[in-house]
Design a protein around this motif. Structure first.
Motif, PDB file in Angstrom:
ATOM      1  N   LYS A 125      30.314  33.919  48.230  1.00 28.59           N
ATOM      2  CA  LYS A 125      31.705  34.317  48.453  1.00 28.59           C
ATOM      3  C   LYS A 125      32.230  33.906  49.828  1.00 28.59           C
ATOM      4  CE  LYS A 125      31.619  38.109  45.229  1.00 28.59           C
ATOM      5  NZ  LYS A 125      32.029  39.439  44.894  1.00 28.59           N
ATOM      6  N   HIS A 126      31.585  34.328  50.892  1.00 28.81           N
ATOM      7  CA  HIS A 126      32.108  34.038  52.227  1.00 28.81           C
ATOM      8  C   HIS A 126      32.082  32.550  52.511  1.00 28.81           C
ATOM      9  CE1 HIS A 126      31.968  38.280  54.193  1.00 28.81           C
ATOM     10  NE2 HIS A 126      32.383  38.329  52.942  1.00 28.81           N
ATOM     11  N   PRO A 185      47.346  23.410  59.572  1.00 31.80           N
ATOM     12  CA  PRO A 185      48.042  24.439  60.350  1.00 31.80           C
ATOM     13  C   PRO A 185      49.378  24.810  59.701  1.00 31.80           C
ATOM     14  CG  PRO A 185      47.114  22.797  61.807  1.00 31.80           C
ATOM     15  CD  PRO A 185      46.937  22.276  60.397  1.00 31.80           C
ATOM     16  N   GLY A 186      49.614  26.100  59.570  1.00 33.61           N
ATOM     17  CA  GLY A 186      50.832  26.588  58.942  1.00 33.61           C
ATOM     18  C   GLY A 186      50.682  26.877  57.455  1.00 33.61           C
ATOM     19  N   GLN A 187      49.627  26.389  56.830  1.00 25.32           N
ATOM     20  CA  GLN A 187      49.381  26.678  55.422  1.00 25.32           C
ATOM     21  C   GLN A 187      48.640  28.001  55.288  1.00 25.32           C
ATOM     22  OE1 GLN A 187      47.195  23.205  53.939  1.00 25.32           O
ATOM     23  NE2 GLN A 187      49.007  22.627  52.761  1.00 25.32           N
ATOM     24  N   ALA A 188      48.650  28.537  54.058  1.00 27.01           N
ATOM     25  CA  ALA A 188      47.967  29.799  53.795  1.00 27.01           C
ATOM     26  C   ALA A 188      47.245  29.733  52.462  1.00 27.01           C
ATOM     27  CB  ALA A 188      48.967  30.952  53.781  1.00 27.01           C
ATOM     28  N   MET A 189      46.231  30.564  52.357  1.00 25.61           N
ATOM     29  CA  MET A 189      45.507  30.740  51.103  1.00 25.61           C
ATOM     30  C   MET A 189      45.638  32.198  50.683  1.00 25.61           C
ATOM     31  SD  MET A 189      41.578  30.745  52.580  1.00 25.61           S
ATOM     32  CE  MET A 189      40.783  31.585  51.229  1.00 25.61           C
ATOM     33  N   LEU A 190      45.437  32.448  49.399  1.00 27.98           N
ATOM     34  CA  LEU A 190      45.444  33.811  48.886  1.00 27.98           C
ATOM     35  C   LEU A 190      44.026  34.182  48.507  1.00 27.98           C
ATOM     36  CD1 LEU A 190      46.965  36.347  47.906  1.00 27.98           C
ATOM     37  CD2 LEU A 190      47.153  35.224  45.670  1.00 27.98           C
ATOM     38  N   GLY A 199      44.595  47.579  46.970  1.00 33.15           N
ATOM     39  CA  GLY A 199      43.837  48.374  46.025  1.00 33.15           C
ATOM     40  C   GLY A 199      44.632  49.417  45.266  1.00 33.15           C
ATOM     41  N   PRO A 200      43.912  50.278  44.604  1.00 31.81           N
ATOM     42  CA  PRO A 200      42.479  50.511  44.753  1.00 31.81           C
ATOM     43  C   PRO A 200      41.596  49.525  43.984  1.00 31.81           C
ATOM     44  CG  PRO A 200      43.346  52.083  43.185  1.00 31.81           C
ATOM     45  CD  PRO A 200      44.511  51.260  43.697  1.00 31.81           C
ATOM     46  N   GLU A 201      42.148  48.842  42.971  1.00 29.47           N
ATOM     47  CA  GLU A 201      41.304  47.946  42.171  1.00 29.47           C
ATOM     48  C   GLU A 201      41.406  46.490  42.607  1.00 29.47           C
ATOM     49  OE1 GLU A 201      41.941  48.596  38.019  1.00 29.47           O
ATOM     50  OE2 GLU A 201      41.753  50.762  38.238  1.00 29.47           O
ATOM     51  N   VAL A 202      42.564  46.095  43.102  1.00 29.78           N
ATOM     52  CA  VAL A 202      42.780  44.703  43.509  1.00 29.78           C
ATOM     53  C   VAL A 202      43.285  44.674  44.938  1.00 29.78           C
ATOM     54  CG1 VAL A 202      44.104  42.596  43.068  1.00 29.78           C
ATOM     55  CG2 VAL A 202      43.303  43.972  41.145  1.00 29.78           C
ATOM     56  N   PHE A 203      42.689  43.801  45.720  1.00 27.41           N
ATOM     57  CA  PHE A 203      43.126  43.555  47.098  1.00 27.41           C
ATOM     58  C   PHE A 203      43.527  42.101  47.194  1.00 27.41           C
ATOM     59  CE2 PHE A 203      40.624  47.292  47.322  1.00 27.41           C
ATOM     60  CZ  PHE A 203      41.109  48.029  48.395  1.00 27.41           C
ATOM     61  N   GLN A 204      44.712  41.856  47.746  1.00 25.31           N
ATOM     62  CA  GLN A 204      45.182  40.494  47.946  1.00 25.31           C
ATOM     63  C   GLN A 204      45.518  40.322  49.420  1.00 25.31           C
ATOM     64  OE1 GLN A 204      47.784  38.600  45.070  1.00 25.31           O
ATOM     65  NE2 GLN A 204      47.711  40.449  43.816  1.00 25.31           N
ATOM     66  N   ARG A 226      39.554  33.611  44.123  1.00 22.42           N
ATOM     67  CA  ARG A 226      39.296  34.875  43.430  1.00 22.42           C
ATOM     68  C   ARG A 226      37.816  35.207  43.651  1.00 22.42           C
ATOM     69  NH1 ARG A 226      43.939  35.509  40.893  1.00 22.42           N
ATOM     70  NH2 ARG A 226      45.106  33.670  40.237  1.00 22.42           N
ATOM     71  N   ALA A 227      37.556  35.975  44.682  1.00 19.18           N
ATOM     72  CA  ALA A 227      36.184  36.233  45.138  1.00 19.18           C
ATOM     73  C   ALA A 227      35.258  36.789  44.061  1.00 19.18           C
ATOM     74  CB  ALA A 227      36.204  37.141  46.362  1.00 19.18           C
ATOM     75  N   PRO A 228      35.715  37.677  43.170  1.00 17.16           N
ATOM     76  CA  PRO A 228      34.783  38.209  42.169  1.00 17.16           C
ATOM     77  C   PRO A 228      34.213  37.147  41.229  1.00 17.16           C
ATOM     78  CG  PRO A 228      36.676  39.649  42.373  1.00 17.16           C
ATOM     79  CD  PRO A 228      36.995  38.395  43.153  1.00 17.16           C
ATOM     80  N   GLU A 229      34.794  35.957  41.193  1.00 18.10           N
ATOM     81  CA  GLU A 229      34.303  34.898  40.313  1.00 18.10           C
ATOM     82  C   GLU A 229      33.056  34.207  40.876  1.00 18.10           C
ATOM     83  OE1 GLU A 229      37.593  32.244  39.628  1.00 18.10           O
ATOM     84  OE2 GLU A 229      38.727  33.765  38.520  1.00 18.10           O
TER      85      GLU A 229
END
Length: 79
Positions: free
Chosen positions: A18-19, A31-36, A66-71, A9-12
């Protein structure tokens, strides 16, 4: 079981962290896994940074625009 190995959760995080946190989390993926990634703005600059620093190693799929949340589902490409 979650579809995501990690959720960032980048805003935290402070802007200067952040990056770094996102890339460190991505690097922990198998490999093959994902993050949100959850963000309060469109992370287009991050996408370009991924293209530059992890070319061919990631997948990028918007789940909410968006407009407020991007996932974004960021996956580690299978070798």
């Amino acid at each position: 079981m979650s579809e995501f190995a990690y959720v960032v959760r980048a805003p935290e995080y402070p802007p200067q962290m952040k990056h770094r946190v996102i890339f460190q989390t991505f690097d922990k993926l198998e490999p093959g896994q994902a993050m949100l990634l959850v963000n309060d703005h469109d992370p287009v600059p991050l996408f370009y940074q991924f293209q530059h620093e992890r070319e061919g190693q990631f997948t990028w799929e918007y789940l909410e625009r968006g407009p407020e949340v991007f996932q974004v589902k960021i996956g580690k490409a299978k070798v």
